[in-house]
Design an enzyme around this catalytic site. Sequence first.
Site, short mmCIF file in Angstrom:
data_model
loop_
_atom_site.label_atom_id
_atom_site.label_comp_id
_atom_site.label_asym_id
_atom_site.label_seq_id
_atom_site.Cartn_x
_atom_site.Cartn_y
_atom_site.Cartn_z
N GLU A 96 0.84 -1.19 0.00
CA GLU A 96 0.00 0.00 0.00
C GLU A 96 0.88 1.24 0.00
OE1 GLU A 96 -2.59 1.46 -0.76
OE2 GLU A 96 -4.07 1.27 0.82
N ASP A 97 0.41 2.31 -0.61
CA ASP A 97 1.18 3.56 -0.61
C ASP A 97 1.12 4.25 0.74
OD1 ASP A 97 -1.53 4.21 -0.91
OD2 ASP A 97 -1.22 5.62 -2.55
N ASP A 100 -3.99 5.63 5.90
CA ASP A 100 -4.56 6.88 6.39
C ASP A 100 -5.66 6.52 7.40
OD1 ASP A 100 -5.74 9.44 6.63
OD2 ASP A 100 -5.29 9.94 4.57
N PHE A 149 -1.56 16.45 3.66
CA PHE A 149 -1.91 15.81 2.39
C PHE A 149 -0.64 15.70 1.56
CE2 PHE A 149 -3.57 15.02 -1.76
CZ PHE A 149 -4.62 14.16 -1.48
N ARG A 162 1.69 11.85 -9.26
CA ARG A 162 2.12 10.49 -8.92
C ARG A 162 3.58 10.25 -9.33
NH1 ARG A 162 -2.22 7.24 -7.46
NH2 ARG A 162 -4.23 7.78 -8.33
#
Length: 173
Positions: A96-97, A100, A149, A162
């Site tokens: 997973e990036d 959150d 963010f 990205r």
Amino acid sequence: MEYTIKTLLTREEVEGRIKELAKEIEKDYQGKDLLVVGLLKGSVVFMTDLIKEIDLPLEIDFMSASSYSGTESTGIINISKDLDIDVKDREVLIVEDIIDTGLTLSHVRKMLEERGTKSLKICTLLDKPSRRTVEIKGDYTGFEIPDEFVVGYGLDYDQQHRNLPYIGIVVKK
């Protein structure tokens, strides 16, 4: 909205940590049949760099699951692409990036465990524990970050940024 991007983690920091994570994973999965599952789209850059550093035979697959619309979590999990490979009796590593709220990852983990994985671990590039709404954590974590963010290295802002080779914070003007 106008914004700038401030560097949080340099390319060198990210690449160095990925090599360390790969060695940890390599040690833990020695002699095992590993299936690496990337969560699209955010994990692609991280996952490709990670698997290049893992000196083990492995297979890869992808799943697309999201609870986001723009920059906000909707709380509703949408699976738009499921796995092609059966995970039953497999050693599965979800890549997973960022963790959150944890909603999407928690849903995916439960879904894959119900399919009969032999084991299931999570590798995340970034962890933002201050935003967590469900109890979940990575078994392999690149960096713990503040509640900002972030973009770059696969993470986006409305599908942009990205391709940045570092992790940046979106700063509204």
